[in-house]
Design a protein around this motif. Structure first.
Motif, PDB file in Angstrom:
ATOM      1  N   HIS A   6       8.783  55.459  40.440  1.00  0.00           N
ATOM      2  CA  HIS A   6       8.530  56.881  40.500  1.00  0.00           C
ATOM      3  C   HIS A   6       7.308  56.731  40.666  1.00  0.00           C
ATOM      4  O   HIS A   6       6.486  57.897  40.965  1.00  0.00           O
ATOM      5  CB  HIS A   6       9.055  57.654  38.813  1.00  0.00           C
ATOM      6  CG  HIS A   6      10.871  57.475  39.398  1.00  0.00           C
ATOM      7  ND1 HIS A   6      11.636  58.100  41.093  1.00  0.00           N
ATOM      8  CD2 HIS A   6      11.547  56.371  39.362  1.00  0.00           C
ATOM      9  CE1 HIS A   6      12.640  58.088  39.702  1.00  0.00           C
ATOM     10  NE2 HIS A   6      12.641  57.339  38.870  1.00  0.00           N
ATOM     11  N   TYR A  13       4.551  62.460  46.468  1.00  0.00           N
ATOM     12  CA  TYR A  13       5.688  63.926  46.101  1.00  0.00           C
ATOM     13  C   TYR A  13       4.201  65.106  46.412  1.00  0.00           C
ATOM     14  O   TYR A  13       3.698  65.121  46.184  1.00  0.00           O
ATOM     15  CB  TYR A  13       5.953  63.504  45.256  1.00  0.00           C
ATOM     16  CG  TYR A  13       7.030  64.549  44.721  1.00  0.00           C
ATOM     17  CD1 TYR A  13       8.396  64.206  44.675  1.00  0.00           C
ATOM     18  CD2 TYR A  13       6.640  65.220  43.553  1.00  0.00           C
ATOM     19  CE1 TYR A  13       9.068  64.901  44.903  1.00  0.00           C
ATOM     20  CE2 TYR A  13       7.340  65.834  43.322  1.00  0.00           C
ATOM     21  CZ  TYR A  13       9.080  66.582  43.572  1.00  0.00           C
ATOM     22  OH  TYR A  13       9.848  66.835  43.858  1.00  0.00           O
ATOM     23  N   ILE A  20      11.772  72.171  48.381  1.00  0.00           N
ATOM     24  CA  ILE A  20      11.668  71.935  46.888  1.00  0.00           C
ATOM     25  C   ILE A  20      10.622  73.263  46.769  1.00  0.00           C
ATOM     26  O   ILE A  20      11.334  74.540  45.961  1.00  0.00           O
ATOM     27  CB  ILE A  20      10.949  71.068  46.628  1.00  0.00           C
ATOM     28  CG1 ILE A  20      11.486  69.169  47.092  1.00  0.00           C
ATOM     29  CG2 ILE A  20      10.485  71.015  45.379  1.00  0.00           C
ATOM     30  CD1 ILE A  20      11.263  68.532  46.494  1.00  0.00           C
ATOM     31  N   LYS A  23      13.277  76.193  46.989  1.00  0.00           N
ATOM     32  CA  LYS A  23      14.011  76.399  45.650  1.00  0.00           C
ATOM     33  C   LYS A  23      13.068  76.574  44.523  1.00  0.00           C
ATOM     34  O   LYS A  23      13.658  77.542  43.942  1.00  0.00           O
ATOM     35  CB  LYS A  23      14.772  74.583  45.534  1.00  0.00           C
ATOM     36  CG  LYS A  23      14.914  74.516  43.867  1.00  0.00           C
ATOM     37  CD  LYS A  23      14.136  74.443  43.347  1.00  0.00           C
ATOM     38  CE  LYS A  23      13.583  72.862  42.536  1.00  0.00           C
ATOM     39  NZ  LYS A  23      12.350  72.766  41.374  1.00  0.00           N
ATOM     40  N   GLY A  48      11.604  66.203  34.251  1.00  0.00           N
ATOM     41  CA  GLY A  48      11.119  65.459  35.173  1.00  0.00           C
ATOM     42  C   GLY A  48      10.721  66.341  36.040  1.00  0.00           C
ATOM     43  O   GLY A  48      10.810  66.789  37.183  1.00  0.00           O
ATOM     44  N   GLY A  50       7.922  66.186  37.479  1.00  0.00           N
ATOM     45  CA  GLY A  50       7.329  65.885  38.858  1.00  0.00           C
ATOM     46  C   GLY A  50       6.451  66.253  39.089  1.00  0.00           C
ATOM     47  O   GLY A  50       5.415  66.000  37.748  1.00  0.00           O
ATOM     48  N   ASP A  76       8.485  62.973  31.722  1.00  0.00           N
ATOM     49  CA  ASP A  76       8.471  62.224  32.920  1.00  0.00           C
ATOM     50  C   ASP A  76       8.658  60.992  32.851  1.00  0.00           C
ATOM     51  O   ASP A  76       8.373  61.041  31.844  1.00  0.00           O
ATOM     52  CB  ASP A  76       8.154  63.013  33.935  1.00  0.00           C
ATOM     53  CG  ASP A  76       8.736  62.352  35.548  1.00  0.00           C
ATOM     54  OD1 ASP A  76       8.531  63.405  36.252  1.00  0.00           O
ATOM     55  OD2 ASP A  76       8.721  61.191  35.854  1.00  0.00           O
ATOM     56  N   ILE A  77       9.562  60.367  34.055  1.00  0.00           N
ATOM     57  CA  ILE A  77       9.876  58.882  33.391  1.00  0.00           C
ATOM     58  C   ILE A  77       8.671  57.984  34.297  1.00  0.00           C
ATOM     59  O   ILE A  77       7.820  56.896  33.240  1.00  0.00           O
ATOM     60  CB  ILE A  77      10.768  58.845  34.331  1.00  0.00           C
ATOM     61  CG1 ILE A  77      11.315  56.976  33.328  1.00  0.00           C
ATOM     62  CG2 ILE A  77      10.532  58.020  35.578  1.00  0.00           C
ATOM     63  CD1 ILE A  77      12.157  56.245  33.667  1.00  0.00           C
ATOM     64  N   MET A  81       3.267  60.609  37.556  1.00  0.00           N
ATOM     65  CA  MET A  81       3.636  62.580  37.782  1.00  0.00           C
ATOM     66  C   MET A  81       3.457  63.043  36.479  1.00  0.00           C
ATOM     67  O   MET A  81       2.511  64.219  37.259  1.00  0.00           O
ATOM     68  CB  MET A  81       5.355  62.422  37.760  1.00  0.00           C
ATOM     69  CG  MET A  81       5.625  61.714  39.098  1.00  0.00           C
ATOM     70  SD  MET A  81       5.778  63.162  40.012  1.00  0.00           S
ATOM     71  CE  MET A  81       6.686  62.517  41.374  1.00  0.00           C
ATOM     72  N   CYS A  97      12.675  59.139  29.463  1.00  0.00           N
ATOM     73  CA  CYS A  97      14.226  58.914  30.107  1.00  0.00           C
ATOM     74  C   CYS A  97      14.691  60.424  29.579  1.00  0.00           C
ATOM     75  O   CYS A  97      14.569  60.737  28.601  1.00  0.00           O
ATOM     76  CB  CYS A  97      14.677  58.069  30.131  1.00  0.00           C
ATOM     77  SG  CYS A  97      16.113  57.743  30.753  1.00  0.00           S
ATOM     78  N   ALA A  98      15.326  61.058  30.465  1.00  0.00           N
ATOM     79  CA  ALA A  98      15.822  62.474  30.389  1.00  0.00           C
ATOM     80  C   ALA A  98      16.678  62.107  30.030  1.00  0.00           C
ATOM     81  O   ALA A  98      17.131  63.571  29.014  1.00  0.00           O
ATOM     82  CB  ALA A  98      15.532  63.505  31.506  1.00  0.00           C
ATOM     83  N   HIS A 116      15.673  70.019  37.486  1.00  0.00           N
ATOM     84  CA  HIS A 116      15.271  70.455  38.713  1.00  0.00           C
ATOM     85  C   HIS A 116      15.384  68.914  39.393  1.00  0.00           C
ATOM     86  O   HIS A 116      14.092  68.046  39.269  1.00  0.00           O
ATOM     87  CB  HIS A 116      14.719  71.308  39.539  1.00  0.00           C
ATOM     88  CG  HIS A 116      15.205  72.351  39.340  1.00  0.00           C
ATOM     89  ND1 HIS A 116      13.524  73.404  39.192  1.00  0.00           N
ATOM     90  CD2 HIS A 116      15.567  73.179  38.025  1.00  0.00           C
ATOM     91  CE1 HIS A 116      14.153  74.564  38.740  1.00  0.00           C
ATOM     92  NE2 HIS A 116      14.753  74.216  37.923  1.00  0.00           N
ATOM     93  N   PHE A 117      16.102  68.328  40.297  1.00  0.00           N
ATOM     94  CA  PHE A 117      16.957  67.578  41.306  1.00  0.00           C
ATOM     95  C   PHE A 117      15.949  65.780  40.427  1.00  0.00           C
ATOM     96  O   PHE A 117      15.306  65.295  40.469  1.00  0.00           O
ATOM     97  CB  PHE A 117      15.689  67.321  42.215  1.00  0.00           C
ATOM     98  CG  PHE A 117      15.378  68.645  43.527  1.00  0.00           C
ATOM     99  CD1 PHE A 117      17.099  68.537  43.537  1.00  0.00           C
ATOM    100  CD2 PHE A 117      14.468  69.271  43.502  1.00  0.00           C
ATOM    101  CE1 PHE A 117      17.270  69.981  44.494  1.00  0.00           C
ATOM    102  CE2 PHE A 117      14.798  70.393  44.322  1.00  0.00           C
ATOM    103  CZ  PHE A 117      16.702  70.793  45.275  1.00  0.00           C
ATOM    104  N   TYR A 121      19.239  60.440  38.880  1.00  0.00           N
ATOM    105  CA  TYR A 121      19.074  59.172  38.343  1.00  0.00           C
ATOM    106  C   TYR A 121      18.980  59.177  36.844  1.00  0.00           C
ATOM    107  O   TYR A 121      19.213  58.629  36.019  1.00  0.00           O
ATOM    108  CB  TYR A 121      16.846  58.887  38.063  1.00  0.00           C
ATOM    109  CG  TYR A 121      16.513  59.858  39.033  1.00  0.00           C
ATOM    110  CD1 TYR A 121      16.846  59.281  40.385  1.00  0.00           C
ATOM    111  CD2 TYR A 121      16.090  60.629  39.573  1.00  0.00           C
ATOM    112  CE1 TYR A 121      15.585  59.265  41.656  1.00  0.00           C
ATOM    113  CE2 TYR A 121      15.450  60.736  40.669  1.00  0.00           C
ATOM    114  CZ  TYR A 121      15.383  60.284  42.081  1.00  0.00           C
ATOM    115  OH  TYR A 121      14.896  60.625  43.225  1.00  0.00           O
ATOM    116  N   VAL A 122      19.851  60.494  36.468  1.00  0.00           N
ATOM    117  CA  VAL A 122      20.483  60.684  35.347  1.00  0.00           C
ATOM    118  C   VAL A 122      21.259  60.800  35.392  1.00  0.00           C
ATOM    119  O   VAL A 122      22.213  62.126  35.933  1.00  0.00           O
ATOM    120  CB  VAL A 122      19.248  61.229  34.236  1.00  0.00           C
ATOM    121  CG1 VAL A 122      20.176  61.676  32.623  1.00  0.00           C
ATOM    122  CG2 VAL A 122      17.820  61.605  34.147  1.00  0.00           C
TER     123      VAL A 122
END
Ligand SMILES: C[S@@+](CC[C@H](N)C(=O)[O-])C[C@H]1O[C@@H](n2cnc3c(N)ncnc32)[C@H](O)[C@@H]1O
Length: 290
Positions: A6, A13, A20, A23, A48, A50, A76-77, A81, A97-98, A116-117, A121-122
């Motif tokens: 990530h 990103y 995105i 959205k 997350g 981002g 965020d992980i 980010m 981690c979420a 969102h998005f 991953y989770v």
């Protein structure tokens, strides 16, 4: 999936363009209407987070509301980010981690939780349960995710040209794709997500669906979407393959697909509240448009 991966995605990103950004515009429309009349503290957590673009836009949109104060938290992980988000907007950052959000953030401590998005991953149920615990009574969970409704053209090529090929790279691509789908918690449909949310004590209060047809003319365009824009990063999470090699294999593998490659990306944007909240107490915005 690893933090390193990530962090690598964080270099490229961008949520400022494309799907995105679309959205974010639709979610922002709803949230601005929902909260702009509020006169005290609005506590927002983004799981997350981002690059923090949505929190930045929300902060700017609500700046005009007299007496409304914002307290933003981004989880965020990826430390990279979080650094990018903190460069855009003032927020508290939490690296986690979420799926363990409720261990790090105050329970019932948020009026708005964004997720969102992140379902690639989770685990879906875990995320919904964690978000449910973070919501204050009457709070809103805004959840955005793509679904697998548009995956048929990809699987058609994988099945006909990769899975049983004599070329080992083609077979690796088929395996990496299967692995990514099996690890992902992206729902098959919006209805499936709604059912899971209900099982976690969350009631649907709004739903917007974005259907966007995408045409890749070349492998480079597909690579940009899949890896640089972050839509299919989990294809890189093959055990034993370092991310750098995974990126090179993905780039080479994408050259083996047939172009132009057309598919429809379906994005669901749903709002939930706690199942015991009376609907009348929730401010209902008008439907958004893309
Ligand atoms: C596709 S981006 C979405 C970012 C942002 N929510 C948006 O809509 O633009 C996914 C984000 O989730 C983060 N992420 C991935 N796995 C995670 C995990 N297990 N826990 C928390 N964050 C994670 C990534 O680092 C990345 O910032």
């Amino acid at each position: 999936m690893t933090t390193t991966l990530h962090d690598r995605v964080a270099r490229t990103y961008s949520s400022d363009t494309g799907l995105i950004a679309a959205k974010n515009r639709m979610v922002l429309h709803r949230q601005r209407q929902r909260w702009s009349g509020r006169r005290d503290l609005l506590r927002v957590a983004d799981l997350g987070v981002g690059d923090g673009a949505l929190l930045e836009a929300l902060s700017e949109a609500l700046e005009q509301s007299p007496d409304l104060r914002l307290a933003l938290t981004g989880l965020d992980i990826s430390p990279a980010m979080l650094t990018r988000a903190a460069q855009r907007v003032t927020l508290t950052t939490v690296q986690s981690c979420a799926s363990r959000s409720a261990d790090h953030l105050p329970l019932q401590g948020f009026d708005l939780v964004l997720a969102h998005f992140i379902l690639a991953y989770v685990d879906r149920r875990t995320l919904l349960q964690q978000a449910r615990q973070l919501l204050a009574p009457g709070g809103i969970l805004s959840l955005a995710t793509s679904t697998n409704e548009g995956a048929a053209p990809l699987m058609a090529q994988i099945n006909s040209r990769f899975r049983v090929s004599r070329n080992p790279l083609r077979r690796i691509i088929a395996r990496a794709t299967d692995h990514a789908f099996s690890r992902s918690s992206v729902p098959a449909t919006g209805a499936m997500l709604e059912a899971d949310a209900a099982a976690c004590g969350l009631r649907l209060i709004s739903r917007d669906t974005l259907r966007h047809t995408i045409v890749f003319q070349s492998a480079e365009e597909a690579y940009r979407f899949a890896i640089e824009d972050g839509w299919c990063v989990n294809v890189l999470a093959v055990p034993g393959i370092p991310p750098g090699l995974g990126q090179r294999l993905t780039r080479a593998g994408l050259r083996l697909f047939q172009y132009p490659f057309t598919f429809t990306q379906v994005v669901e944007m749903m709002e939930f509240t706690t199942a015991d909240t009376a609907t009348a107490s929730i401010r209902q915005p008008e439907a958004a448009s893309a």
